[in-house]
Design a protein around this motif. Structure first.
Motif, PDB file in Angstrom:
ATOM      1  N   VAL A 160       0.836  -1.200   0.000  1.00 16.12           N
ATOM      2  CA  VAL A 160       0.000   0.000   0.000  1.00 16.12           C
ATOM      3  C   VAL A 160       0.872   1.252   0.000  1.00 16.12           C
ATOM      4  CG1 VAL A 160      -1.768   1.321   1.229  1.00 16.12           C
ATOM      5  CG2 VAL A 160      -1.847  -1.191   1.237  1.00 16.12           C
ATOM      6  N   ALA A 161       0.597   2.140  -0.934  1.00 16.46           N
ATOM      7  CA  ALA A 161       1.214   3.469  -0.965  1.00 16.46           C
ATOM      8  C   ALA A 161       0.097   4.507  -0.970  1.00 16.46           C
ATOM      9  CB  ALA A 161       2.093   3.634  -2.201  1.00 16.46           C
ATOM     10  N   CYS A 162       0.250   5.565  -0.177  1.00 14.31           N
ATOM     11  CA  CYS A 162      -0.723   6.658  -0.141  1.00 14.31           C
ATOM     12  C   CYS A 162      -0.053   7.930  -0.636  1.00 14.31           C
ATOM     13  CB  CYS A 162      -1.253   6.849   1.276  1.00 14.31           C
ATOM     14  SG  CYS A 162      -2.251   5.471   1.886  1.00 14.31           S
ATOM     15  N   VAL A 163      -0.543   8.471  -1.735  1.00 12.09           N
ATOM     16  CA  VAL A 163       0.075   9.643  -2.374  1.00 12.09           C
ATOM     17  C   VAL A 163      -0.678  10.890  -1.926  1.00 12.09           C
ATOM     18  CG1 VAL A 163       0.704  10.737  -4.552  1.00 12.09           C
ATOM     19  CG2 VAL A 163       0.809   8.249  -4.338  1.00 12.09           C
ATOM     20  N   ARG A 164       0.008  11.700  -1.122  1.00 16.67           N
ATOM     21  CA  ARG A 164      -0.591  12.925  -0.574  1.00 16.67           C
ATOM     22  C   ARG A 164      -0.432  14.055  -1.587  1.00 16.67           C
ATOM     23  NH1 ARG A 164       2.206  11.849   5.336  1.00 16.67           N
ATOM     24  NH2 ARG A 164       0.769  10.161   5.958  1.00 16.67           N
ATOM     25  N   THR A 165      -1.506  14.287  -2.319  1.00 13.75           N
ATOM     26  CA  THR A 165      -1.475  15.183  -3.476  1.00 13.75           C
ATOM     27  C   THR A 165      -1.609  16.636  -3.062  1.00 13.75           C
ATOM     28  OG1 THR A 165      -2.464  13.427  -4.792  1.00 13.75           O
ATOM     29  CG2 THR A 165      -2.592  15.645  -5.690  1.00 13.75           C
ATOM     30  N   GLY A 166      -0.847  17.503  -3.734  1.00 15.98           N
ATOM     31  CA  GLY A 166      -0.940  18.940  -3.520  1.00 15.98           C
ATOM     32  C   GLY A 166      -1.942  19.579  -4.468  1.00 15.98           C
ATOM     33  N   VAL A 167      -1.787  20.874  -4.699  1.00 12.75           N
ATOM     34  CA  VAL A 167      -2.673  21.626  -5.602  1.00 12.75           C
ATOM     35  C   VAL A 167      -2.295  21.262  -7.032  1.00 12.75           C
ATOM     36  CG1 VAL A 167      -3.411  23.926  -6.330  1.00 12.75           C
ATOM     37  CG2 VAL A 167      -2.839  23.498  -3.919  1.00 12.75           C
ATOM     38  N   VAL A 168      -3.199  20.590  -7.738  1.00  8.34           N
ATOM     39  CA  VAL A 168      -2.893  20.065  -9.068  1.00  8.34           C
ATOM     40  C   VAL A 168      -3.191  21.126 -10.129  1.00  8.34           C
ATOM     41  CG1 VAL A 168      -3.354  18.248 -10.762  1.00  8.34           C
ATOM     42  CG2 VAL A 168      -3.392  17.723  -8.298  1.00  8.34           C
ATOM     43  N   LEU A 169      -2.193  21.394 -10.962  1.00 13.02           N
ATOM     44  CA  LEU A 169      -2.308  22.389 -12.030  1.00 13.02           C
ATOM     45  C   LEU A 169      -2.245  21.690 -13.379  1.00 13.02           C
ATOM     46  CD1 LEU A 169       0.259  25.005 -10.645  1.00 13.02           C
ATOM     47  CD2 LEU A 169      -2.202  24.886 -10.186  1.00 13.02           C
ATOM     48  N   GLY A 170      -3.221  21.961 -14.224  1.00 13.15           N
ATOM     49  CA  GLY A 170      -3.227  21.363 -15.549  1.00 13.15           C
ATOM     50  C   GLY A 170      -4.297  21.992 -16.412  1.00 13.15           C
ATOM     51  N   ARG A 171      -4.309  21.623 -17.673  1.00 14.99           N
ATOM     52  CA  ARG A 171      -5.313  22.145 -18.599  1.00 14.99           C
ATOM     53  C   ARG A 171      -6.658  21.470 -18.361  1.00 14.99           C
ATOM     54  NH1 ARG A 171      -1.191  21.249 -22.756  1.00 14.99           N
ATOM     55  NH2 ARG A 171      -0.236  23.238 -23.323  1.00 14.99           N
ATOM     56  N   GLY A 172      -7.715  22.261 -18.458  1.00 13.44           N
ATOM     57  CA  GLY A 172      -9.045  21.687 -18.536  1.00 13.44           C
ATOM     58  C   GLY A 172      -9.674  21.255 -17.225  1.00 13.44           C
ATOM     59  N   GLY A 173      -9.159  21.723 -16.097  1.00  7.72           N
ATOM     60  CA  GLY A 173      -9.761  21.334 -14.834  1.00  7.72           C
ATOM     61  C   GLY A 173      -8.845  21.622 -13.672  1.00  7.72           C
ATOM     62  N   GLY A 174      -9.218  21.104 -12.495  1.00  7.35           N
ATOM     63  CA  GLY A 174      -8.398  21.285 -11.314  1.00  7.35           C
ATOM     64  C   GLY A 174      -8.447  22.707 -10.792  1.00  7.35           C
ATOM     65  N   ALA A 175      -7.513  23.023  -9.897  1.00  7.53           N
ATOM     66  CA  ALA A 175      -7.512  24.315  -9.214  1.00  7.53           C
ATOM     67  C   ALA A 175      -7.311  25.481 -10.176  1.00  7.53           C
ATOM     68  CB  ALA A 175      -6.421  24.325  -8.146  1.00  7.53           C
ATOM     69  N   LEU A 176      -6.459  25.308 -11.185  1.00  8.42           N
ATOM     70  CA  LEU A 176      -6.127  26.415 -12.081  1.00  8.42           C
ATOM     71  C   LEU A 176      -7.343  26.894 -12.857  1.00  8.42           C
ATOM     72  CD1 LEU A 176      -3.763  28.184 -12.975  1.00  8.42           C
ATOM     73  CD2 LEU A 176      -3.323  26.535 -14.809  1.00  8.42           C
ATOM     74  N   ALA A 177      -8.205  25.970 -13.241  1.00  6.36           N
ATOM     75  CA  ALA A 177      -9.395  26.354 -14.005  1.00  6.36           C
ATOM     76  C   ALA A 177     -10.254  27.342 -13.228  1.00  6.36           C
ATOM     77  CB  ALA A 177     -10.205  25.109 -14.359  1.00  6.36           C
ATOM     78  N   GLN A 178     -10.292  27.210 -11.899  1.00  2.00           N
ATOM     79  CA  GLN A 178     -11.086  28.110 -11.072  1.00  2.00           C
ATOM     80  C   GLN A 178     -10.400  29.460 -10.863  1.00  2.00           C
ATOM     81  OE1 GLN A 178     -12.830  26.205  -7.530  1.00  2.00           O
ATOM     82  NE2 GLN A 178     -12.121  24.247  -8.319  1.00  2.00           N
ATOM     83  N   MET A 179      -9.087  29.495 -11.042  1.00  2.00           N
ATOM     84  CA  MET A 179      -8.333  30.728 -10.808  1.00  2.00           C
ATOM     85  C   MET A 179      -8.274  31.645 -12.014  1.00  2.00           C
ATOM     86  SD  MET A 179      -4.946  29.154  -8.970  1.00  2.00           S
ATOM     87  CE  MET A 179      -5.032  27.924  -7.670  1.00  2.00           C
ATOM     88  N   LEU A 180      -8.404  31.098 -13.218  1.00  2.18           N
ATOM     89  CA  LEU A 180      -8.050  31.857 -14.412  1.00  2.18           C
ATOM     90  C   LEU A 180      -8.971  33.036 -14.694  1.00  2.18           C
ATOM     91  CD1 LEU A 180      -6.965  29.061 -16.924  1.00  2.18           C
ATOM     92  CD2 LEU A 180      -5.511  30.643 -15.625  1.00  2.18           C
ATOM     93  N   PHE A 181     -10.274  32.911 -14.421  1.00  2.00           N
ATOM     94  CA  PHE A 181     -11.210  33.982 -14.808  1.00  2.00           C
ATOM     95  C   PHE A 181     -10.841  35.334 -14.194  1.00  2.00           C
ATOM     96  CE2 PHE A 181     -15.043  36.516 -14.113  1.00  2.00           C
ATOM     97  CZ  PHE A 181     -15.406  36.742 -15.433  1.00  2.00           C
ATOM     98  N   PRO A 182     -10.670  35.433 -12.860  1.00  2.66           N
ATOM     99  CA  PRO A 182     -10.321  36.759 -12.326  1.00  2.66           C
ATOM    100  C   PRO A 182      -8.995  37.288 -12.852  1.00  2.66           C
ATOM    101  CG  PRO A 182     -10.151  35.064 -10.623  1.00  2.66           C
ATOM    102  CD  PRO A 182     -10.841  34.445 -11.781  1.00  2.66           C
TER     103      PRO A 182
END
Length: 290
Positions: A151-173
């Motif tokens: 078992v491995a547990c991957v503790r994910t940070g703020v994911v940045l990429g095209r078409g979704g994730g945190a960045l998609a919510q940031m881009l408009f302002p």
């Protein structure tokens, strides 16, 4: 290798399935929607044994989206139950076929808000709601060891990429020249490019990783530096800060997560030879927004 991927229709899951196939792995994509893959609702009961036929590793990414909507009591219950009960049901299903490995998603929310402290896989967890969810989530995944599953547990940070994730919510302002630091901007953001979180999840499956592994880039930044870098890459002004009280009005209790500070150092990834494709924020953002 034959991989079973839960949450395979999500932002990370889709990219992971595509990359796994590119590497020559076969993929069983599992979704609650039967039209998008093999059907299984993690809240309905154990993972069907038939889906695990000849599967070498399971990558478990299913769970209620943390970043959408206000954190009402119902939303918070769904966040917890989808991860804790969903993972419990997954592990119950693994007893029948016993794949070699389970790579379970987790989050850097495990640590709570820790200011300037440098956090590694060995750092203790926090005491807030999301930290408690992550602790229970990882504990349920860990029960697969009782079936002889790594078992491995991957503790994910703020994911940045095209078409979704945190960045998609940031881009408009930012596109409207209305971007700015949030809640003072001093809090640390441990981010990761979508290509690298996919790479790290597959690294955990392929390289015999055991226990927690941080799914973050090696160079975290403060929210202020993130804001200035994104504005520079987009060619936009970044002079409109969002104070903490306004963030709480808009986001409710989720504001505590946005304003939280996690300064993560992905020691396990570095020590086990993972090569980051996008180690710097500016390089990552320019690749995404090109």
């Amino acid at each position: 290798m034959k991989l079973l991927v839960t949450g395979a229709t999500g932002f990370i899951g889709r990219a992971l399935a595509d990359e796994a196939k590119r590497r020559g792995h076969s993929v069983v994509a599992v979704s609650r929607d039967a039209s998008k893959g093999a059907a299984w609702d993690p809240m309905s009961g154990p993972l069907p044994a038939a889906l695990l036929e000849r599967v070498d590793a399971v990558v478990h990414l299913a769970g209620e989206n943390v970043g959408t909507g206000r954190w009402t009591k119902g939303k918070m219950a769904a966040i917890r139950d989808s991860r804790v009960i969903g993972t419990r049901n997954l592990v119950a299903g693994l007893a029948a076929k016993k794949p070699k490995a389970l790579v379970c998603g987790s989050a850097i929310g495990f640590y709570g808000s820790r200011g300037d402290e440098v956090l590694t896989e060995q750092s203790p967890g926090g005491g807030d709601f999301l930290a408690g969810v992550c602790r229970e989530w990882e504990a349920e995944a860990g029960k697969a060891r009782g079936h002889g599953v790594r078992v491995a547990c991957v503790r994910t940070g703020v994911v940045l990429g095209r078409g979704g994730g945190a960045l998609a919510q940031m881009l408009f302002p930012f596109r409207m020249n209305m971007g700015g630091p949030v809640a003072g901007g001093k809090q640390w953001m441990s981010w990761v490019h979508l290509n690298d979180i996919v790479g790290l999840l597959l690294h955990a499956a392929e390289k015999e990783i055991e226990g927690p592994m941080l799914g973050t880039a090696p160079l975290p930044v403060t929210n202020y530096d993130f804001t200035k870098t994104l504005g520079r890459v987009m060619g936009k002004w970044t002079f409109l800060p969002m104070p903490g009280f306004m963030l709480r009005v808009i986001k409710g209790k989720f504001a505590e997560v946005i304003a939280g500070s996690q300064r993560c150092d992905p020691v396990v990834a570095k020590q086990t030879g993972y090569g980051f494709r996008h180690p710097t924020l500016e390089g990552a953002l320019r690749q995404i927004l090109s």
